[in-house]
Design a protein around this motif. Structure first.
Motif, PDB file in Angstrom:
ATOM      1  N   PHE A  44       0.821  -1.215   0.000  1.00  0.00           N
ATOM      2  CA  PHE A  44       0.000   0.000   0.000  1.00  0.00           C
ATOM      3  C   PHE A  44       0.855   1.265   0.000  1.00  0.00           C
ATOM      4  O   PHE A  44       1.924   1.316   0.621  1.00  0.00           O
ATOM      5  CB  PHE A  44      -0.872   0.033   1.255  1.00  0.00           C
ATOM      6  CG  PHE A  44      -2.199  -0.639   1.085  1.00  0.00           C
ATOM      7  CD1 PHE A  44      -3.079  -0.245   0.094  1.00  0.00           C
ATOM      8  CD2 PHE A  44      -2.589  -1.649   1.930  1.00  0.00           C
ATOM      9  CE1 PHE A  44      -4.310  -0.846  -0.061  1.00  0.00           C
ATOM     10  CE2 PHE A  44      -3.818  -2.262   1.794  1.00  0.00           C
ATOM     11  CZ  PHE A  44      -4.685  -1.864   0.796  1.00  0.00           C
ATOM     12  N   LYS A  45       0.367   2.265  -0.686  1.00  0.00           N
ATOM     13  CA  LYS A  45       1.001   3.576  -0.666  1.00  0.00           C
ATOM     14  C   LYS A  45      -0.112   4.611  -0.575  1.00  0.00           C
ATOM     15  O   LYS A  45      -0.810   4.897  -1.555  1.00  0.00           O
ATOM     16  CB  LYS A  45       1.839   3.793  -1.940  1.00  0.00           C
ATOM     17  CG  LYS A  45       2.597   5.108  -1.961  1.00  0.00           C
ATOM     18  CD  LYS A  45       3.733   5.135  -0.944  1.00  0.00           C
ATOM     19  CE  LYS A  45       4.572   6.388  -1.094  1.00  0.00           C
ATOM     20  NZ  LYS A  45       5.641   6.471  -0.079  1.00  0.00           N
ATOM     21  N   ALA A  46      -0.307   5.172   0.598  1.00  0.00           N
ATOM     22  CA  ALA A  46      -1.368   6.147   0.802  1.00  0.00           C
ATOM     23  C   ALA A  46      -1.109   7.388  -0.042  1.00  0.00           C
ATOM     24  O   ALA A  46       0.039   7.775  -0.281  1.00  0.00           O
ATOM     25  CB  ALA A  46      -1.470   6.509   2.277  1.00  0.00           C
ATOM     26  N   VAL A  47      -2.188   8.036  -0.508  1.00  0.00           N
ATOM     27  CA  VAL A  47      -2.061   9.186  -1.395  1.00  0.00           C
ATOM     28  C   VAL A  47      -2.593  10.449  -0.727  1.00  0.00           C
ATOM     29  O   VAL A  47      -3.370  10.397   0.229  1.00  0.00           O
ATOM     30  CB  VAL A  47      -2.816   8.954  -2.719  1.00  0.00           C
ATOM     31  CG1 VAL A  47      -2.267   7.730  -3.436  1.00  0.00           C
ATOM     32  CG2 VAL A  47      -4.316   8.826  -2.490  1.00  0.00           C
ATOM     33  N   GLN A 105       0.656   1.978   5.670  1.00  0.00           N
ATOM     34  CA  GLN A 105       0.161   2.880   4.636  1.00  0.00           C
ATOM     35  C   GLN A 105      -1.336   2.681   4.386  1.00  0.00           C
ATOM     36  O   GLN A 105      -1.881   3.195   3.409  1.00  0.00           O
ATOM     37  CB  GLN A 105       0.936   2.657   3.336  1.00  0.00           C
ATOM     38  CG  GLN A 105       2.360   3.183   3.378  1.00  0.00           C
ATOM     39  CD  GLN A 105       2.394   4.704   3.392  1.00  0.00           C
ATOM     40  OE1 GLN A 105       1.893   5.370   2.495  1.00  0.00           O
ATOM     41  NE2 GLN A 105       2.979   5.267   4.441  1.00  0.00           N
ATOM     42  N   ALA A 106      -1.987   1.932   5.266  1.00  0.00           N
ATOM     43  CA  ALA A 106      -3.430   1.705   5.123  1.00  0.00           C
ATOM     44  C   ALA A 106      -4.049   1.528   6.499  1.00  0.00           C
ATOM     45  O   ALA A 106      -3.448   0.928   7.396  1.00  0.00           O
ATOM     46  CB  ALA A 106      -3.702   0.473   4.269  1.00  0.00           C
ATOM     47  N   ALA A 127      -9.151  -0.555 -10.851  1.00  0.00           N
ATOM     48  CA  ALA A 127      -7.697  -0.591 -11.027  1.00  0.00           C
ATOM     49  C   ALA A 127      -6.963  -0.842  -9.719  1.00  0.00           C
ATOM     50  O   ALA A 127      -6.059  -1.666  -9.638  1.00  0.00           O
ATOM     51  CB  ALA A 127      -7.221   0.708 -11.668  1.00  0.00           C
ATOM     52  N   CYS A 128      -7.347  -0.120  -8.680  1.00  0.00           N
ATOM     53  CA  CYS A 128      -6.594  -0.155  -7.420  1.00  0.00           C
ATOM     54  C   CYS A 128      -7.248  -1.034  -6.366  1.00  0.00           C
ATOM     55  O   CYS A 128      -6.607  -1.409  -5.394  1.00  0.00           O
ATOM     56  CB  CYS A 128      -6.465   1.259  -6.870  1.00  0.00           C
ATOM     57  SG  CYS A 128      -8.069   1.993  -6.462  1.00  0.00           S
ATOM     58  N   VAL A 129      -8.512  -1.344  -6.492  1.00  0.00           N
ATOM     59  CA  VAL A 129      -9.362  -1.976  -5.482  1.00  0.00           C
ATOM     60  C   VAL A 129      -9.607  -0.970  -4.365  1.00  0.00           C
ATOM     61  O   VAL A 129     -10.703  -0.452  -4.207  1.00  0.00           O
ATOM     62  CB  VAL A 129      -8.787  -3.301  -4.938  1.00  0.00           C
ATOM     63  CG1 VAL A 129      -9.765  -3.929  -3.940  1.00  0.00           C
ATOM     64  CG2 VAL A 129      -8.502  -4.265  -6.074  1.00  0.00           C
ATOM     65  N   VAL A 130      -8.555  -0.664  -3.592  1.00  0.00           N
ATOM     66  CA  VAL A 130      -8.662   0.325  -2.514  1.00  0.00           C
ATOM     67  C   VAL A 130      -7.406   1.189  -2.506  1.00  0.00           C
ATOM     68  O   VAL A 130      -6.297   0.663  -2.605  1.00  0.00           O
ATOM     69  CB  VAL A 130      -8.833  -0.356  -1.135  1.00  0.00           C
ATOM     70  CG1 VAL A 130      -8.710   0.661  -0.010  1.00  0.00           C
ATOM     71  CG2 VAL A 130     -10.181  -1.063  -1.047  1.00  0.00           C
ATOM     72  N   THR A 131      -7.587   2.503  -2.384  1.00  0.00           N
ATOM     73  CA  THR A 131      -6.452   3.425  -2.268  1.00  0.00           C
ATOM     74  C   THR A 131      -6.613   4.255  -0.992  1.00  0.00           C
ATOM     75  O   THR A 131      -7.499   5.113  -0.916  1.00  0.00           O
ATOM     76  CB  THR A 131      -6.369   4.374  -3.475  1.00  0.00           C
ATOM     77  OG1 THR A 131      -6.148   3.615  -4.666  1.00  0.00           O
ATOM     78  CG2 THR A 131      -5.233   5.362  -3.297  1.00  0.00           C
ATOM     79  N   PRO A 132      -5.786   4.023   0.026  1.00  0.00           N
ATOM     80  CA  PRO A 132      -5.879   4.806   1.261  1.00  0.00           C
ATOM     81  C   PRO A 132      -5.439   6.249   1.048  1.00  0.00           C
ATOM     82  O   PRO A 132      -4.613   6.548   0.177  1.00  0.00           O
ATOM     83  CB  PRO A 132      -4.906   4.079   2.215  1.00  0.00           C
ATOM     84  CG  PRO A 132      -4.643   2.750   1.586  1.00  0.00           C
ATOM     85  CD  PRO A 132      -4.772   2.962   0.111  1.00  0.00           C
ATOM     86  N   VAL A 133      -5.999   7.142   1.834  1.00  0.00           N
ATOM     87  CA  VAL A 133      -5.672   8.574   1.787  1.00  0.00           C
ATOM     88  C   VAL A 133      -5.032   8.978   3.108  1.00  0.00           C
ATOM     89  O   VAL A 133      -5.514   8.592   4.187  1.00  0.00           O
ATOM     90  CB  VAL A 133      -6.943   9.411   1.543  1.00  0.00           C
ATOM     91  CG1 VAL A 133      -6.652  10.905   1.670  1.00  0.00           C
ATOM     92  CG2 VAL A 133      -7.543   9.088   0.178  1.00  0.00           C
ATOM     93  N   ASN A 134      -3.942   9.758   3.041  1.00  0.00           N
ATOM     94  CA  ASN A 134      -3.277  10.183   4.275  1.00  0.00           C
ATOM     95  C   ASN A 134      -3.311  11.693   4.524  1.00  0.00           C
ATOM     96  O   ASN A 134      -2.948  12.160   5.599  1.00  0.00           O
ATOM     97  CB  ASN A 134      -1.822   9.704   4.315  1.00  0.00           C
ATOM     98  CG  ASN A 134      -0.990  10.254   3.162  1.00  0.00           C
ATOM     99  OD1 ASN A 134      -1.445  11.120   2.397  1.00  0.00           O
ATOM    100  ND2 ASN A 134       0.228   9.756   3.017  1.00  0.00           N
TER     101      ASN A 134
END
Length: 401
Positions: free
Chosen positions: A210-213, A373-374, A345-352
């Motif tokens: 994971f890489k939070a955005v 990161q999630a 594309a991502c399924v889930v993208t965490p936000v930080n």
């Protein structure tokens, strides 16, 4: 895209401000007695020069394509022609073709996964067929039998089976697309169209985990508006988002947070559906996502997240309006727990982090692990959906080809 968020009411046809939004309900294209798509009529012409496979570790999303594609032509006079699986290659269209001038185009996206037994699987493909039909209907392009098209797509997958990568996180992305091939200028219903499907092998969205955005809340532009086509997957919805996306990147943020109205109602994040997990004003743990009010794309992953969360029964799950001002206040009061996007594309993208009105609001991730990161919920959703998509967890959503 330049429509200001302050525009809450639209002028009526006779001048002055309308007392409320009056939406024109378009009639459906009339049912046709002409031939529909018949998978049994599918014809194959195979390439004599198959491509070499690209090492899966070197795959970049949307850059590599398989040997073949599926095409099905339609005319108002003759209906749907026999489906064709043919070598991948350029489409030949006239320079006056309506798709080039008036954006008469819609598409969808789904993936094929290879499980540990080597079987190829699709994830809820019926939903993608429903959504593509809905998008086509809005453009007055021809409707089709989703089961028949899906049968053709499965045959394309059998033909391209070697292109479905092995390994968790790897998949073959499928892009069904419908375009008008009307060879005249002028804005009117199309008398000819083409439905085609291309395939592209791709690797994990997060190859190293994971890489939070970070998000930039755009306070000027909007993605969609009442009475528009935000709930359809049209190319015309995506091109105008490029400018705001580049502007967000130039400011040091990775995605745009789309909002609308004076209270900045949340809409979507980038090209994903948006979820907020918080402790609401009533003190309840709640997962919130904006409602399908015509401005929000009805994402397949969105629907899946909601169904999973409701089945878990661990917190309240709501489809309702939520504003960035409410999120900012929740952040200040320590009630904001997680924010994440969801999509194919991502399924889930965490936000930080979210920038709003000059302030960066930091979004918690995992309080038990400072390096994570999630957040726990985003990770749970991600792991569950992955397990279903790769056949590790039995589910009616996973369809073996």
């Amino acid at each position: 895209m330049a429509l200001t968020k302050r525009l809450l009411r639209l002028p009526n046809a006779f001048g002055g401000a309308a007392s409320g939004l009056r939406l024109l309900h378009l009639s459906r294209p009339a049912a046709s007695a002409l031939p529909g798509i018949q998978a049994a009529q599918l014809q194959k012409t195979l390439t004599t020069t198959p491509k070499a496979l690209v090492a899966k570790e070197k795959l970049v999303f949307g850059h590599v394509f398989t040997d073949h594609m599926l095409t099905i032509d339609w005319t108002a006079k003759s209906g749907w022609a026999a489906p064709q699986i043919q070598p991948y290659g350029p489409l030949q269209i006239d320079p006056c073709c309506a798709v080039l001038h008036y954006a008469l185009e819609c598409f969808d996206g789904l993936k094929a996964y290879r499980d540990t037994q080597g079987k190829v699987r699709l994830f809820r493909p019926d939903k993608n067929m429903e959504r593509l039909n809905s998008s086509a209907e809005r453009l007055y392009l021809p409707q089709f039998d989703g089961e028949q098209v899906l049968a053709c797509i499965k045959e394309l997958l059998r033909t391209e089976e070697r292109w479905v990568p092995h390994g968790r996180g790897y998949s073959l992305y499928l892009r069904p697309t419908m375009i008008s091939t009307e060879n005249t200028l002028g804005v009117h219903r199309s008398n000819s169209a083409k439905l085609f499907v291309i395939a592209s092998p791709c690797g994990p969205y997060f190859p190293t985990g994971f890489k939070a955005v970070s998000l930039y809340c755009d306070e000027t532009n909007v993605r969609a508006w009442p009475g528009g086509v935000g709930n359809k997957k049209l190319g015309a919805n995506y091109a105008p988002s490029i400018g705001p996306q580049v502007a967000a990147e130039d400011k040091g943020y990775q995605q745009v947070l789309w909002t609308i109205g004076e209270e900045y109602e949340l809409m979507e994040v980038g090209t994903m559906n948006l979820f907020v997990y918080w402790r609401n004003d009533a003190g309840e743990l709640e997962l919130v996502t904006p409602p399908l009010d015509g401005t929000i794309l009805p994402g397949v992953t969105r629907d899946s997240v909601l169904e999973l969360a409701r089945g878990w029964g661990d917190f309240k799950v709501s489809e309702r309006k939520i504003t960035m001002k409410q999120v900012a206040r929740a952040s200040d009061e320590g009630r904001l727990l997680e924010v994440f996007g969801a999509g194919t594309a991502c399924v889930v993208t965490p936000v930080n982090r979210i920038h709003f009105q000059g302030t960066d609001y930091h979004v918690p991730l995992d309080p038990a692990d400072a390096t994570s990161q999630a957040g726990p919920l985003a990770a749970r959703v991600y792991d569950t959906l992955f397990a279903i998509q790769y056949g590790e967890q039995p589910s009616k959503w996973s369809v073996v080809v």
